[in-house]
Write an enzyme that holds these catalytic residues in place. Structure first.
Site, PDB file in Angstrom:
ATOM      1  N   PHE A  16       0.330  -1.299   0.248  1.00  0.00           N
ATOM      2  CA  PHE A  16       0.408   0.338   0.037  1.00  0.00           C
ATOM      3  C   PHE A  16       0.888   1.314   0.583  1.00  0.00           C
ATOM      4  CE2 PHE A  16      -2.400   3.329   2.383  1.00  0.00           C
ATOM      5  CZ  PHE A  16      -3.013   3.635   1.668  1.00  0.00           C
ATOM      6  N   LYS A 131     -11.023  -8.329   8.269  1.00  0.00           N
ATOM      7  CA  LYS A 131     -10.965  -8.935   9.244  1.00  0.00           C
ATOM      8  C   LYS A 131     -11.057  -9.140  11.023  1.00  0.00           C
ATOM      9  CE  LYS A 131      -7.920 -12.018   6.871  1.00  0.00           C
ATOM     10  NZ  LYS A 131      -8.813 -11.609   5.612  1.00  0.00           N
ATOM     11  N   GLY A 174      -3.367  -9.054  -5.150  1.00  0.00           N
ATOM     12  CA  GLY A 174      -1.695  -8.928  -5.268  1.00  0.00           C
ATOM     13  C   GLY A 174      -0.764  -8.600  -4.677  1.00  0.00           C
ATOM     14  N   VAL A 179      -3.725 -14.548  -2.123  1.00  0.00           N
ATOM     15  CA  VAL A 179      -3.827 -15.770  -2.460  1.00  0.00           C
ATOM     16  C   VAL A 179      -3.231 -15.707  -4.152  1.00  0.00           C
ATOM     17  CG1 VAL A 179      -6.357 -15.679  -3.637  1.00  0.00           C
ATOM     18  CG2 VAL A 179      -5.421 -17.826  -2.747  1.00  0.00           C
ATOM     19  N   THR A 195      -8.627 -24.045   0.623  1.00  0.00           N
ATOM     20  CA  THR A 195      -9.054 -24.612   1.518  1.00  0.00           C
ATOM     21  C   THR A 195     -10.246 -24.900   1.687  1.00  0.00           C
ATOM     22  OG1 THR A 195      -9.752 -21.561   1.634  1.00  0.00           O
ATOM     23  CG2 THR A 195      -7.713 -22.711   2.971  1.00  0.00           C
ATOM     24  N   ARG A 254      -7.877 -23.376   6.919  1.00  0.00           N
ATOM     25  CA  ARG A 254      -6.861 -22.637   8.469  1.00  0.00           C
ATOM     26  C   ARG A 254      -7.294 -22.490   9.492  1.00  0.00           C
ATOM     27  NH1 ARG A 254      -2.862 -19.075   4.813  1.00  0.00           N
ATOM     28  NH2 ARG A 254      -4.823 -18.448   5.040  1.00  0.00           N
TER      29      ARG A 254
END
Length: 336
Positions: A16, A131, A174, A179, A195, A254
Site C-alpha cells: 500500500f 478481519k 495481488g 492468494v 481451502t 486453516r
C-alpha cells in the site's frame, strides 16, 4: 488537497505504501514533505531506487517502529497528515506470536495516537481490514481493538484541529501474502490447493485502496469507519482464472480463517449509513448525530439488520473479469 502539506505514512515500504507514494507524487507535485516511516532499512533502500530523494525532494525516509513512541514523536514534528498502514498481518504468525502482534497493532496504534495528540497533526487515517469485523483470529482482534482506539481518540482531542478516522476494506488484489500471487506461483505444478470450495472474499485493487484513503483525508469528519462498496469473488473462480486446467485440491480451512468475510456486521447496522460509493460506521459516543451527518453529507441510514458480507454481496466477479483484473493489476501481461 495535499499540496503544501507534510504527510507521513507508517508502514510506508509495504504494498500500500508504495502505491500511495506513487499516487501522491503524481497528483500533488507541490507536496511539502512526504515521509516514509518504517522499520526495515533494506526495504527503504530498495524503495529509494524507484523513489529517490534526489528526484523527489519532498521525500524523506525515516527508520522507526510504531512500538517506539519517542521515535514517532520525533517523526511527527511538522507533519499535517498521517496515514497509518503499519501492521503485523499474517494470520498464522499472529496466532503463534500473539503478543508481538499486539505490540505492533494495538500498542503501536496507541503510541501513534498519543504522539499525534502532542504534535501539530491535523488528520490521521488508519487502515483496517475486513478481519476486524466479528474477528475469529488474533490479527482480526488486534485490528478491531486498533479501530476502537482510533475512533475513541476523537473523544480526547479537546479543541485541537485533529480528526481520527478508519478505512476498512477487503483483500487487496495481488498484495504480498495474498492468494493470487500464491496461485500464480503454483500454477505450473498443475494443482492448486483450495481451502474450501464455497469460500468467498472481497476484492479491491491497490489503487482503489489508495483513492479511498485520499477521499477519507478530504471528507471524513473523524470517528467514522469507512467501508468501500467492492465486489466479491469465489476462491474457486480465482483458481480457474489463473490456471483453468489445473486440479483444485481441497485441503480444508486453516485455523482462524472464515468461509466468508464481513466488513459490516448486523450489529453495526444501527449506526451505519450509505454514502454512495462507501458505507460509514459512525461513532456511538455522541461526537455528532446520525441525523446531522446525513443532512450534511447526503448519506442515508442502512436498514436495521443490514450486514455487508462477501458471501451475500450482490456484486460478484466472473472468471473472465478476474482474469482481466489479474492480468492488469498483478501480472501486467496476458496469462498464458
Amino acid at each position: 488537497m495535499l499540496n503544501d502539506k507534510s504527510v507521513l505514512i507508517t508502514g510506508g515500504t509495504g504494498s500500500f505504501g508504495k502505491a500511495f507514494v506513487r499516487t501522491v507524487l503524481d497528483r500533488y507535485p507541490d507536496i511539502r514533505r512526504l515521509v516514509i516511516f518504517s522499520r526495515d532499512e533494506l526495504k527503504q533502500f530498495e524503495m529509494s531506487q524507484t523513489f529517490s530523494e534526489q528526484e523527489y525532494p519532498a521525500l524523506r525516509y525515516f527508520i522507526g517502529d510504531v512500538r517506539d513512541e519517542a521515535r514517532l514523536r520525533r517523526a511527527l514534528e511538522g507533519i499535517d497528515i498521517v496515514v497509518h498502514a503499519a501492521a503485523l498481518k499474517q494470520v498464522p504468525a499472529a496466532e503463534y506470536n500473539p503478543f508481538e502482534c499486539i505490540k505492533t497493532n494495538v500498542l503501536g496504534a496507541q503510541n501513534l495516537i498519543e504522539a499525534a495528540l502532542d504534535s501539530g497533526v491535523q488528520n490521521l487515517v488508519a487502515l483496517s481490514t475486513d478481519k476486524a469485523a466479528a474477528p475469529i483470529n488474533l490479527y482480526g482482534a488486534t485490528k478491531l481493538c486498533s479501530d476502537k482506539l482510533f475512533v475513541a481518540a476523537n473523544n480526547i482531542r479537546g479543541d485541537r484541529e485533529l480528526k481520527f478516522s478508519v478505512v476498512r476494506y477487503g483483500n487487496v488484489m495481488g498484495s504480498r501474502g495474498s492468494v493470487i500471487p500464491f496461485f500464480l506461483e503454483r500454477r505450473a505444478s498443475g494443482t492448486l490447493p483450495i481451502t474450501d470450495p464455497t469460500m468467498t472474499r472481497f476484492n479491491i485493487s491497490l489503487q482503489e485502496g489508495v483513492d479511498m484513503v485520499l477521499w477519507s483525508i478530504a471528507n471524513a469528519w473523524g470517528g467514522e469507519i469507512l467501508v468501500p462498496k467492492i465486489p466479491s469473488y469465489r476462491i474457486t473462480d480465482v483458481a480457474t482464472a489463473i490456471a483453468p486446467d489445473a486440479q483444485q485440491a481441497i485441503i480444508g480451512i486453516r485455523p482462524g480463517e472464515k468461509i466468508h468475510e464481513e466488513m459490516i456486521t448486523d450489529s453495526d447496522s444501527f449506526n451505519t449509513v450509505d454514502l454512495g460509493n462507501y458505507y460509514a460506521i459512525l461513532p456511538v459516543s455522541g461526537q455528532y448525530s446520525t441525523e446531522d451527518y446525513c443532512s450534511k453529507t447526503g448519506a442515508v441510514p442502512v436498514p436495521k439488520g443490514f450486514a455487508y458480507q462477501s458471501g451475500t454481496n450482490p456484486d460478484f466477479l466472473s472468471v473472465a473479469q478476474l482474469r482481466e483484473l489479474i492480468e492488469t493489476h498483478v501480472v501486467g501481461k496476458k496469462i498464458d
